[in-house]
Design an enzyme around this catalytic site. Structure first.
Site, PDB file in Angstrom:
ATOM      1  N   GLU A 177       6.348  26.077   0.954  1.00  0.00           N
ATOM      2  CA  GLU A 177       7.524  25.738   0.136  1.00  0.00           C
ATOM      3  C   GLU A 177       8.647  25.336   1.075  1.00  0.00           C
ATOM      4  OE1 GLU A 177       7.933  28.323  -3.688  1.00  0.00           O
ATOM      5  OE2 GLU A 177       6.963  29.598  -2.230  1.00  0.00           O
ATOM      6  N   HIS A 199      17.552  26.961  -8.393  1.00  0.00           N
ATOM      7  CA  HIS A 199      16.254  26.354  -8.106  1.00  0.00           C
ATOM      8  C   HIS A 199      16.360  24.878  -8.464  1.00  0.00           C
ATOM      9  CE1 HIS A 199      12.017  25.479  -7.944  1.00  0.00           C
ATOM     10  NE2 HIS A 199      11.789  26.695  -7.469  1.00  0.00           N
ATOM     11  N   ARG A 237      16.276  24.957  -0.229  1.00  0.00           N
ATOM     12  CA  ARG A 237      16.660  24.820  -1.633  1.00  0.00           C
ATOM     13  C   ARG A 237      18.108  24.440  -1.884  1.00  0.00           C
ATOM     14  NH1 ARG A 237      13.687  29.657  -4.654  1.00  0.00           N
ATOM     15  NH2 ARG A 237      11.693  28.683  -4.240  1.00  0.00           N
ATOM     16  N   HIS A 283      18.647  30.719 -10.257  1.00  0.00           N
ATOM     17  CA  HIS A 283      17.299  31.239 -10.035  1.00  0.00           C
ATOM     18  C   HIS A 283      17.284  32.602  -9.350  1.00  0.00           C
ATOM     19  CE1 HIS A 283      13.021  31.073  -9.296  1.00  0.00           C
ATOM     20  NE2 HIS A 283      13.186  31.099  -7.987  1.00  0.00           N
ATOM     21  N   ARG A 312      18.293  32.225   0.363  1.00  0.00           N
ATOM     22  CA  ARG A 312      16.964  32.839   0.490  1.00  0.00           C
ATOM     23  C   ARG A 312      15.885  31.792   0.750  1.00  0.00           C
ATOM     24  NH1 ARG A 312      12.673  33.920  -3.427  1.00  0.00           N
ATOM     25  NH2 ARG A 312      13.843  32.418  -4.643  1.00  0.00           N
TER      26      ARG A 312
HETATM   27  C1  SIN Z   1       8.859  28.808  -6.864  1.00  0.00           C
HETATM   28  O1  SIN Z   1       7.682  28.971  -7.152  1.00  0.00           O
HETATM   29  O2  SIN Z   1       9.366  27.707  -6.667  1.00  0.00           O
HETATM   30  C2  SIN Z   1       9.730  30.008  -6.782  1.00  0.00           C
HETATM   31  C3  SIN Z   1       9.440  30.763  -5.575  1.00  0.00           C
HETATM   32  C4  SIN Z   1      10.638  31.535  -5.158  1.00  0.00           C
HETATM   33  O3  SIN Z   1      11.695  31.400  -5.764  1.00  0.00           O
HETATM   34  O4  SIN Z   1      10.549  32.253  -4.170  1.00  0.00           O
END
Ligand code: SIN
Length: 551
Positions: A112, A240, A286, A347, A382
């Protein structure tokens, strides 16, 4: 009604259940959960749990990705401990029965934003559901754990509240338990405990649009603040970047792992844009992706941007993202053939109840873990999938510390007769529930419009003036009418909104998730936490209304 246990656990996500399972080796445990036991932010976690699992990864790399994402505010000792202790606790989860997705012999690890390696263990896109399933099965097999579903925290019972010689939030203050509302019977139950763990999650519902479940109303943060704990860095609310844009979809999350599998963000005209914002493009951290989308939407006037995963084959999408695929289809979007409309939504609450390396707050015998706390792992932003990891590691450390306290005899042994039982005084049932729903809606709109992804002094002051009016109105309402889940939640979102605004007003710079037009640069003088604490001795009981001054 008084219930006395060795450990009181408030919340039933990964942080609460981890603590409860381990603590049950040392004594009796009560788990108080606001809804059914599984209902928590953990249940909805799609992406997974970040953990160093392969030889081409290292604790140092995981730590440096976390620190980079945290924009100078992470506590580096906490980051290193959590990255290092993570994998052994992840293995415990596997031994407990959590089935993470495999590719052949090995676990499939996804990536991610902000991660330099593939290190995210997942159960397809239903990771949280699988973790809750396995943990609840284990909880159900423990005789000395009692579960209280549909019970909501009202307020903590602390020495500082009962004894005028003890300053609330001071070194002498200690947690004795909590008053809770049985949501079904409307009865108030008093829990007394030697050790209390707060793991009630975050506060996404403070915002109009959020990926969070309805339970995320900042209850733990607000109650801890009222009790005198220190609350840190509340300005850092993570938006998010990609939630499904559809009026009925309630900001359904489209996991960042979709971008991890090569998903591309596009404008309505098909043009890509993330490459102009960050070298990592769609997999930038993010805060950068959310701000870029916000900027592009404001520039074009469009209601959303699009996430394109059509390079993957249909069967691959259905296998890797069964939940996202089905949910999108239900709303009329077939992600196999067409990009999905997405928008940012609140989020994750990065700030929270300030704790040390073991989850200990500044009130003795009160621990906090998971999204409700601020341990220093996340800093100003985060890193994706570090939250389940934090709850898991910190709760293990908190149990270890709590067990030592119990062994050394350092815990309160309060006589139940010394605890005032809940009495609702002259409060009556409200015939004006519309006040609650109106104020609730107003707070969430104020926060979305004035305290969102891009802030300014003017917007923050405007928001605070309105929140103050609402706080006063809610205070009056709270003490005059019989409490309900709705009034408790309203009181908590209003206070949490106030804490977010006050922290945002203090920070005179832009850093990580806090971006303000008035101070657009990061300022090294502000490489520090914003900390709020209220040491007013507050009444906890409606009876004392007539005799005590109160907030
Ligand atoms: C996601 O699956 O994008 C969320 C994961 C997260 O917020 O740590």
């Amino acid at each position: 009604m008084i219930i006395k246990k060795d450990f009181l656990v408030i919340g039933s996500g990964i942080a609460g259940l981890t603590f409860a399972l381990k603590a049950s080796q040392f004594g009796s445990v009560a788990i108080v959960s606001k809804d059914k036991l599984a209902e928590s932010a953990t249940l909805y976690a799609q992406g997974g749990i970040a953990s160093v699992m392969t030889d081409d990864d290292s604790f140092e790399l995981h730590a440096s990705d976390t620190i980079e994402s945290g924009r100078g505010l992470c506590r580096e000792d906490v980051v290193r401990i959590i990255c290092r202790e993570g994998p052994s606790h992840v293995r415990e989860l596997i031994n407990l029965g959590v089935k993470f997705t495999r590719r052949g012999e090995d676990y499939h690890l996804s990536r991610e934003g902000g991660h330099s390696r593939d290190r995210i263990l997942h159960a397809n896109d239903l990771t949280g559901q699988e973790i809750e399933r396995a943990m609840i099965e284990a909880i159900n097999s423990k005789k000395n754990i009692t579960v209280f579903p549909h019970h909501m925290l009202i307020d903590f019972i602390t020495r500082g509240r009962l004894d005028s010689r003890v300053e609330p939030g001071s070194a002498k203050d200690e947690a004795l338990g909590a008053y809770t509302l049985d949501v079904n019977t409307k009865q108030v139950k008093t829990f007394l405990s030697k050790i209390t763990l707060l793991a009630s999650g975050g506060a996404g519902k403070v915002y109009l649009y959020t990926s969070n479940p309805d339970t995320a109303t900042g209850d733990g943060i607000a109650a801890a603040y009222r009790a005198g704990t220190k609350i840190a860095n509340m300005e850092f609310i993570q938006f998010h970047p990609t939630c499904l844009y559809h009026p009925q979809a309630k900001s359904f999350l489209i996991s960042e792992t979709v971008r991890g599998e090569g998903g591309i963000l596009r404008l309505k005209n098909g043009r890509t844009f993330m490459e102009t914002y960050h070298p990592l493009g769609c997999l930038a951290p993010r805060d950068i992706v959310a701000r870029a989308i916000d900027h592009e939407m404001k520039k074009s006037g469009d209601d959303c941007v699009y996430l394109d995963i059509t390079h993957m084959k249909g069967y691959q999408i259905r296998e890797r993202f069964p939940n996202i695929y089905q949910t999108c289809l239900q709303f009329g979007f077939d992600m196999v053939n067409k990009p999905i409309p997405v928008v940012p939504a609140a989020h994750y609450t990065c700030g929270g109840v300030l704790v040390d390396l073991n989850g200990q707050t500044n009130i003795r015998h009160l621990f906090a873990s998971g999204e409700v706390c601020y341990s220093g792992l996340h800093g100003a932003n985060r890193l994706a999938s570090n939250s389940l990891l934090e709850g898991l590691v910190l709760s293990n450390r908190a149990v270890a510390k709590a067990a030592l306290l119990l062994k050394s005899g350092s815990f309160n042994n309060i006589n139940p007769d010394d605890i005032p039982s809940w009495d609702c005084g002259n409060a009556v049932d409200s015939d004006e529930s519309v006040v609650v729903s109106h104020n609730w809606d107003e707070i969430r709109r104020i926060m979305w419009n004035y305290v969102g992804i891009v802030r300014s002094n003017k917007r923050l002051h405007r928001a605070e003036r309105r929140i103050q009016l609402l706080l006063n109105e809610i205070k009056e309402y709270y003490w005059n009418f019989t409490i309900t889940k709705n009034t408790l939640e309203l009181r908590n979102i209003a206070l949490t909104a106030h804490l977010i605004i006050m922290s945002a007003l203090q920070r005179k710079e832009s850093r990580g998730l806090h971006f303000t037009l008035d101070y657009p640069e990061t300022d090294s003088d502000w490489k520090k936490d914003t900390v709020l604490q209220d040491t007013t001795r507050r009444m906890v009981n409606q009876t004392s209304l007539k005799t005590t001054s109160h907030e």
